[in-house]
Enzyme design. Structure first.
Site, PDB file in Angstrom:
ATOM      1  N   SER A 197      99.987 110.352 -13.392  1.00  0.00           N
ATOM      2  CA  SER A 197     100.022 111.830 -14.396  1.00  0.00           C
ATOM      3  C   SER A 197      99.908 112.958 -13.607  1.00  0.00           C
ATOM      4  O   SER A 197      98.378 113.060 -13.274  1.00  0.00           O
ATOM      5  CB  SER A 197     100.059 111.645 -15.649  1.00  0.00           C
ATOM      6  OG  SER A 197     100.666 113.281 -16.270  1.00  0.00           O
ATOM      7  N   GLY A 198     100.526 113.871 -13.244  1.00  0.00           N
ATOM      8  CA  GLY A 198     100.403 115.247 -13.057  1.00  0.00           C
ATOM      9  C   GLY A 198      99.017 115.907 -13.420  1.00  0.00           C
ATOM     10  O   GLY A 198      98.274 116.287 -12.512  1.00  0.00           O
ATOM     11  N   CYS A 323      90.014 110.092 -38.450  1.00  0.00           N
ATOM     12  CA  CYS A 323      90.486 111.007 -39.171  1.00  0.00           C
ATOM     13  C   CYS A 323      91.489 111.842 -39.374  1.00  0.00           C
ATOM     14  O   CYS A 323      92.314 112.650 -40.209  1.00  0.00           O
ATOM     15  CB  CYS A 323      89.816 111.373 -41.204  1.00  0.00           C
ATOM     16  SG  CYS A 323      88.491 111.869 -40.790  1.00  0.00           S
TER      17      CYS A 323
HETATM   18  C1  LIG Z   1      94.793 106.403 -19.564  1.00  0.00           C
HETATM   19  C2  LIG Z   1      96.240 107.267 -19.867  1.00  0.00           C
HETATM   20  N1  LIG Z   1      97.559 107.358 -19.466  1.00  0.00           N
HETATM   21  C3  LIG Z   1      98.519 107.563 -20.514  1.00  0.00           C
HETATM   22  C4  LIG Z   1      98.618 108.963 -20.421  1.00  0.00           C
HETATM   23  C5  LIG Z   1      99.547 109.416 -20.758  1.00  0.00           C
HETATM   24  O1  LIG Z   1     100.097 110.997 -19.904  1.00  0.00           O
HETATM   25  P1  LIG Z   1     101.157 111.459 -19.789  1.00  0.00           P
HETATM   26  O2  LIG Z   1     100.222 112.769 -20.946  1.00  0.00           O
HETATM   27  O3  LIG Z   1     101.449 112.167 -18.590  1.00  0.00           O
HETATM   28  O4  LIG Z   1     102.150 111.226 -20.664  1.00  0.00           O
HETATM   29  C6  LIG Z   1      97.116 109.384 -20.715  1.00  0.00           C
HETATM   30  C7  LIG Z   1      96.776 111.133 -20.940  1.00  0.00           C
HETATM   31  O5  LIG Z   1      97.226 111.572 -21.839  1.00  0.00           O
HETATM   32  C8  LIG Z   1      95.886 108.114 -20.265  1.00  0.00           C
HETATM   33  O6  LIG Z   1      94.452 108.748 -20.324  1.00  0.00           O
HETATM   34 ZN   LIG Z   2      87.716 112.667 -42.815  1.00  0.00          ZN
END
Ligand SMILES: Cc1ncc(COP(=O)(O)O)c(C=O)c1O
Ligand SMILES: [Zn+2]
Lengths: 384, 124
Positions: A197-198, A323
């Site tokens: 992911s960028g 929470c």
């Molecule tokens: C391990 C992991 N997988 C997937 C994602 C999701 O990526 P994106 O926010 O580009 O959809 C994230 C980030 O939030 C992540 O840390």
């Molecule tokens: Zn609470």
């Protein structure tokens, strides 16, 4: 402002932004158009694909642009599951995956697939032996993340991929947190699919990549136009693609330098917290972890109240407490590591970045120490 | 997520602490759900003359503890009994929907402290 939440997202690097800007209102053609304006966009997309391929050590036609890590994870898992359902309907994953993976396999369970969720040890590591033991004749996919987003623990992806190869099972890894932090070469790792992911390596948000080894059969995900070799419909996000390509090249080139910087800050932080703040513990693997990640549990206090106290002083972190999310469960990652719930509720993730300084670290430790004194004095659990 | 009033009550909570010779003490919640609230009451001639709290919990839990204790000090028991979590949330000018469950604890803690007071009295 002191930003210590780079695992959530990074700012877009200035040089990256500069590369992207012309593709909004100057070179705005549709990369699928045949005319000259379209061809300029096509060339830019093509160059970016080349950059990603070089960074990952794969071929250009193995790189698919997506809308981000979430889509890449969804696509990889469902794409393999649906394409292979005649062969088998069993998928193996771990208990510490990102929700983009966990919610996808949970959905597949509802559709009649079966899923094994592997345990992790106290450091949050998945053992390759547990993968080997879980593989069945009907297993079609193993998906284990390269680096955990909460506690930063690195996983033995190469060993797991080797086992998968021997047993004829496809292997996917969510490398969203690993890119730019640890060397990622798909040939060396031996994975069949990989998500990135960028916005986790100083590139733009809303753009990602799914690497698919050539020869792997995958069901298409986004139905529509013939973009991405007819595998993923939708007008190419040219500025995002350009930004991602430039950012990944920069991240790989500058990895050593960046890691040296964030590791020094992270280690200074860990040392100071450990020395000055009683009743705390570092979560995740002590060595085999992301260079910019420090995740601590602070006994007798709840994470959100620590987060808010830091926020009052303009320090941005995130908490593993629950929470906020509407459920009462604390982080599934910390619980899978065997942490008692009370301690899991008091966990905070600090993730350092390129712009952070030693002064940021020292200020944060001061603020944290005060906040914990105040909150512990308020806590009915604190023995005093 | 939180409004200014809630943040102010979290930042500068009123009535934090214990009452050593409290007439009633109520503890509710548990660490696994993330919020624990303990309320101490000093009661004279049927009137809550002092209230203090200790809370392990999120911003909403701390803010509601602070607000709830402010609302009951100086009130007769009969009125204190009628303090609902809705009234506390209203006094805080609202909480995010997923945080309402944290505010329920304040009402429960007060009720439990009053119960404790009554059973102590009955034993006298
Ligand atoms: C391990 C992991 N997988 C997937 C994602 C999701 O990526 P994106 O926010 O580009 O959809 C994230 C980030 O939030 C992540 O840390
Ligand atoms: Zn609470």
């Amino acid at each position: 402002m002191i930003y210590l939440d780079h695992a959530a997202t990074t700012y877009t690097d200035e040089a990256v932004l500069k590369e992207m800007l012309p593709y909004y209102s100057e070179v705005y053609g549709n990369a699928s158009s045949l005319h000259a304006e379209g061809r300029k966009a096509t060339a830019a997309v093509d160059q970016s694909r080349e950059r990603v391929a070089r960074a990952l050590g794969c071929k250009k036609n193995e790189v698919y642009f997506t809308s981000g890590g979430t889509e890449s994870d969804n696509w990889a898992i469902r794409g393999v599951a649906y394409a292979k359902k005649e062969k088998g309907k069993h998928i193996i994953t771990s208990k510490i995956e990102h929700h983009a993976v966990l919610h996808t396999v949970e959905q597949l369970e509802k559709e009649g697939f079966s899923v094994t969720y592997l345990d992790v040890d106290e450091y949050g590591t998945v053992s390759p032996e547990s993968v080997a033991a879980a593989i069945r004749p009907d297993t079609v996919l193993v998906t284990v993340m390269a680096a955990n987003n909460e506690v930063g623990t690195l996983q033995p992806i190469k060993e797991i991929a080797q086992i998968c190869k021997e047993r004829g099972v496809l292997m996917h890894t969510d490398a969203v947190q690993a890119i730019g932090a640890v060397p990622i070469n798909v040939q060396e790792l031996g994975v069949d699919l990989l998500s990135l992911s960028g916005h986790k390596f100083y590139g733009p948000k809303g753009i990602g990549v799914l690497y698919v080894r050539s020869g792997v059969r995958l069901q298409r995900f986004m139905l529509g136009g013939a973009q991405e070799r007819s595998m993923r419909g939708g007008t190419s996000n040219t500025p995002g693609i350009v930004g991602l390509g430039f950012a990944i090249e920069k991240a790989v080139n500058e990895m050593e330098e960046n890691n040296a910087h964030v590791t020094a800050l992270r280690d200074r932080f860990i040392a100071a917290v450990t020395e000055r703040i009683p009743y705390c513990r570092l979560n995740g693997h002590p060595q085999s972890r992301l260079p910019n990640n420090a995740n601590f549990s602070f006994q007798y206090v709840e994470g959100e109240s620590i987060l808010l106290s830091l926020d009052f002083e303009d320090i941005c972190v995130s908490s593993g407490s629950a929470c906020t999310s509407g459920s009462l469960e604390p982080s599934h990652v910390l619980l899978a590591m065997g942490m008692p719930e009370e301690l899991a509720h008091g966990s905070i993730r600090f993730t350092f970045g390129k712009r952070n300084t030693v002064a940021d670290v020292d200020k944060t430790v001061d603020v944290l120490q005060n906040a914990l004194q105040r909150l512990r004095a308020m806590s009915p659990l604190f023995p005093g | 997520m939180y409004n200014e009033k809630v943040l102010e009550n979290f930042r500068n909570p009123q009535n934090v602490g214990e009452i050593p010779d409290a007439d009633g003490v109520g503890t509710v919640g548990n660490a696994s759900c993330g919020d624990i609230m303990q309320i101490f009451l000093k009661i004279e001639n049927g009137i809550v003359v002092d209230a203090k709290f200790k809370t392990f919990g999120c911003g909403a839990a701390v803010a509601t503890s602070s607000m709830a204790t402010q609302m009951i000090i100086g009130k007769p028991i009969e009125e204190v009994e009628k303090v609902t979590n809705r009234a506390v949330v209203e006094a805080l000018e609202g909480l995010p929907p997923q945080k309402i469950h944290c505010s329920v604890l304040a009402e429960e803690a007060i009720k439990k402290a009053l119960e404790d007071y009554r059973s102590k009295k009955a034993a006298e």
